[in-house]
Design a protein around this motif. Structure first.
Motif, mmCIF file in Angstrom:
data_model
loop_
_atom_site.group_PDB
_atom_site.id
_atom_site.type_symbol
_atom_site.label_atom_id
_atom_site.label_comp_id
_atom_site.label_asym_id
_atom_site.label_seq_id
_atom_site.Cartn_x
_atom_site.Cartn_y
_atom_site.Cartn_z
ATOM 1 N N HIS A 128 3.731 5.626 -6.939
ATOM 2 C CA HIS A 128 3.128 4.544 -6.608
ATOM 3 C C HIS A 128 3.024 4.032 -5.242
ATOM 4 N N SER A 129 2.200 2.969 -5.165
ATOM 5 C CA SER A 129 1.882 2.546 -3.677
ATOM 6 C C SER A 129 2.317 1.175 -3.565
ATOM 7 N N ASN A 130 2.540 0.555 -2.449
ATOM 8 C CA ASN A 130 2.836 -0.746 -1.978
ATOM 9 C C ASN A 130 2.222 -1.100 -0.789
ATOM 10 N N THR A 131 2.007 -2.445 -0.620
ATOM 11 C CA THR A 131 1.359 -2.921 0.792
ATOM 12 C C THR A 131 2.460 -3.348 1.601
ATOM 13 N N VAL A 132 1.905 -3.369 2.899
ATOM 14 C CA VAL A 132 2.852 -3.634 4.111
ATOM 15 C C VAL A 132 3.348 -5.212 3.730
ATOM 16 N N SER A 133 2.546 -6.317 3.188
ATOM 17 C CA SER A 133 2.958 -7.406 3.076
ATOM 18 C C SER A 133 4.006 -7.605 1.933
#
Length: 183
Positions: free
Chosen positions: A3-8
């Motif tokens: 999965h992916s995740n945001t910087v924020s």
């Protein structure tokens, strides 16, 4: 699929009032205390982003730009700037504020490389990083540049022969003296 995740999603801010017990012999806040706070926020940021326990692998560029005074409020801001397979570069910015005057100082910017671990201590993969702004892209490239520069520097150090006559003669430009037995 990973999965992916945001910087924020990685961003963390902590603030702490600097007390006399945090000071060194010159009455300024001890650099080691600030490093401890930076390590704590790097851990929290990387763990929040990856969902895993994280350890500090390295600390790059710790420049103390301005001293922190007793009684100032120190705020640390951290975010994941780069991800590899199992590692993350956490960027940290340290600001101090005189709470009576409101004057703020940038005290430090630093980069911690953190590695995600499982319960057995094995490295685990971290989520892909979603870059949502040009500032995030710049920070990613800045991290990539620092990583590549460090690898190149290590390679040059491995190949450099410090025992050659030329290398020894070059040292005359520095504040050192070479023992006669080495010449």
């Amino acid at each position: 699929m990973m999965h992916s995740n945001t910087v924020s999603a990685s961003k963390i801010t902590i603030s702490e009032l600097m007390l006399p017990s945090h000071s060194n012999f010159s009455g300024k806040i001890h650099g080691g205390y600030l490093l401890k706070l930076m390590d704590q926020i790097a851990f929290a940021c990387a763990s929040k982003y990856s969902g895993s326990y994280c350890v500090t692998a390295s600390v790059d560029t710790v420049d103390f730009l301005n001293p922190v005074e007793i009684g100032e409020l120190v705020t640390l801001k951290a975010s994941v700037n780069y991800v590899g397979t199992t590692s993350m570069v956490v960027g940290i910015r340290v600001i101090s504020e005189n709470i009576q005057t409101g004057k703020m100082k940038h005290c430090n910017s630093s980069y911690f490389t953190m590695v995600a671990k499982d319960e057995k201590g094995n490295n685990v993969k971290v989520p892909r990083l979603i870059l949502s702004s040009f500032d995030e892209i710049r920070r990613f490239y800045d991290s990539l540049y620092r990583i590549q520069s460090k690898k190149l520097s290590r390679e040059i150090e491995r190949k450099f022969d410090y025992k050659t006559k030329e290398a020894l003669e070059n040292l005359q430009h520095y504040n050192v003296e070479i023992s006669e037995k080495l010449l």
